[in-house]
Design an enzyme around this catalytic site. Structure first.
Site, short mmCIF file in Angstrom:
data_model
loop_
_atom_site.label_atom_id
_atom_site.label_comp_id
_atom_site.label_asym_id
_atom_site.label_seq_id
_atom_site.Cartn_x
_atom_site.Cartn_y
_atom_site.Cartn_z
CD GLN A 135 -2.15 1.34 2.92
OE1 GLN A 135 -1.62 0.70 3.80
NE2 GLN A 135 -3.09 2.22 3.18
CB SER A 138 2.59 7.00 4.51
OG SER A 138 1.50 6.45 5.17
CB SER A 170 4.18 -2.73 5.46
OG SER A 170 4.00 -1.82 6.50
CD GLU A 253 -4.21 1.15 7.00
OE1 GLU A 253 -4.62 2.17 6.43
OE2 GLU A 253 -3.01 0.95 7.27
CD GLU A 381 -1.59 11.64 19.25
OE1 GLU A 381 -1.30 10.83 18.35
OE2 GLU A 381 -0.97 11.70 20.32
#
Ligand SMILES: Cc1cc2nc3c(=O)[nH]c(=O)nc-3n(C[C@H](O)[C@H](O)[C@H](O)COP(=O)(O)OP(=O)(O)OC[C@H]3O[C@@H](n4cnc5c(N)ncnc54)[C@H](O)[C@@H]3O)c2cc1C
Length: 415
Positions: A135, A138, A170, A253, A381
């Site tokens: 994936q 990011s 990953s 996810e 968060e």
């Protein structure tokens, strides 16, 4: 809430158990039983190779991607049957980690947005573990705020040219394909100018650089794209609609990560039951017992929260944002549990050779991996924001750049 199997589920469970007893790779049983979060590796073989062999065998028996349709390599099972299978697969489930991104995120995205030909070409090979997917979301400037990403895709005839960088990908170093989100229009607000693709990780111009982690492993990577050509036929969803496509991936996810988070509690309990302190077994010490009691309460809270999700699945409902609680609570718990186990061992807690792996080494690996759990798939968060906004109905986070064209958002260092 009734936790018992229905008669039909009990038949399914018995069938799964029988198949696993006859086919599981028992030569790895001892090693896998000892391994835990942060240390799921085999001494002599690569987990990807052993995992591929296990996945292939399961595929031949019809026990992979259970809830996927049969024509795409699945079994057409219910979501609850998938959970039952996972419970029965037990320690051997640890061998499936290289395939989870494909099954849990990339596959469902291709299923929702790919052409019929692509679904038939790619999904069965994801299911059988023959091809591994990663994936590519990011970036250095786009993590929690994925829509802040800068990797560009520019149209050139019947293909797209990709330039930019991803990070924390990953499994990119052993992946065959990846799903990739890019910026295709910087003149519109950030969520509106994104487009999703899938690509062959061996394409010219793709460079994968493993990142060395604190625990010594290299599970994720930086991935660089230099003039990488991707055919338009590998676009997933409409031009500039990548944000909506990515929501399919991210929703899956959160469901797959939330479903199986470790807490470290069973490992700690067993450890304390055997550890001899100066004045007796750790489990008999009042202070240790008090700590264990607190964590036991939390572990059972998590167990029943996940059972609530399973219960919802069995009624045909989709688990909602309240599932974020599992990852949020378990992530910090495993970190505290591992730190406590190391403290209990005093100076021995810093040893990490193979002979100590069951004691210090195991909890060290857990401690070093735990922050990753608190970050991957949404940080603590972000999980709190989800719970606040979507479960408790509190006012939303402040999003000042939501309606500003991406290229007008003041950012240090934008090229
Ligand atoms: C083990 C692991 C595996 C991963 N695998 C992949 C992968 O396969 N593919 C992939 O694309 N990515 C992957 N990631 C990346 C992961 O998705 C990001 O690290 C994550 O989304 C956080 O982004 P970031 O690291 O940029 O941190 P940032 O978003 O920069 O956050 C930094 C800090 O700011 C806080 N913060 C950010 N926004 C808010 C807000 N609105 N309110 C309050 N606080 C906020 C965060 O909580 C955090 O503490 C992986 C990460 C880990 C740890």
């Amino acid at each position: 809430m009734n936790f018992d199997d229905t008669p039909q589920e009990a038949v399914f469970r018995a069938e799964a158990r029988k198949w696993i007893a006859a086919n599981a790779p028992k030569q790895y049983e001892a090693e896998l039983s000892k391994s835990s979060l942060g240390r799921i590796r085999l001494a002599k073989e690569e987990i990807v190779d052993v995992g591929k062999a296990w996945q292939k065998k399961k595929a031949e028996g019809g026990w992979v991607c259970l809830h996927w349709p049969k024509e795409y390599g699945g079994r057409g099972a219910s979501p609850v049957e998938k959970v039952i299978w996972q419970q029965e697969e037990g320690i051997y489930f640890k061998l499936t980690s290289p395939f989870q991104i494909g099954e849990g995120m990339c596959g469902p995205t291709v299923m929702a947005y790919g052409s019929e030909a692509d679904k038939r070409r790619y999904l069965p090979k994801i299911a059988s573990g023959e091809e591994i997917w990663c994936q590519l979301f990011s970036e250095p400037a786009g993590g929690s705020d994925v829509a802040g990403l800068r990797t560009r895709a520019e149209r050139d005839g019947d293909h797209w040219v990709i330039n930019g960088q991803k990070i924390w990908t990953s499994g990119a170093h052993y992946s065959d394909y990846g799903i990739l989100i890019t910026r295709t229009d910087p003149n519109v607000p950030k969520h509106k100018g994104l487009t999703m693709f899938f690509l062959d990780m061996k394409s010219p111009g793709v460079e994968v650089k493993p990142i060395k982690q604190a625990n010594g492993a290299s599970d994720f990577n930086e991935v660089y794209f230099t003039d990488v050509k991707v055919p338009d036929s590998q676009r997933l969803g409409e031009f500039n609609d990548g944000w909506n496509v990515s929501l399919t991936t991210l929703m899956n996810e959160r469901m797959s990560i939330g479903a199986g988070v470790s807490t470290g509690f069973p490992e700690l309990f067993e450890f304390c039951s055997n550890l001899m302190l100066e004045d007796g077994l750790a489990i008999d010490d009042r202070n240790v017992r008090s700590k264990l009691a607190n964590w036991a309460v939390r572990a059972s809270g998590l167990k029943y929260t996940s059972m609530r999700a399973i219960s919802a699945l069995s009624k045909g409902e989709r688990p909602g944002p309240e599932n974020s609680i599992g990852k949020l609570v378990a992530g910090s718990m495993i970190q505290d549990v591992a730190a406590f186990a190391l403290d209990l061992q005093g100076a021995a807690g810093v040893l990490s050779g193979p002979e100590d792996a069951e004691a210090a080494g195991k909890f060290q690996a857990m401690l070093l991996r735990a922050p990753g759990t608190r970050v991957e798939g949404g940080t603590d968060e972000i999980m709190r924001n989800i719970i606040a906004e979507r479960v408790l109905g509190l006012p939303g986070d402040i999003r000042v750049d939501k309606d500003v064209p991406f290229n007008k958002i003041p950012t240090k260092g934008r090229g």
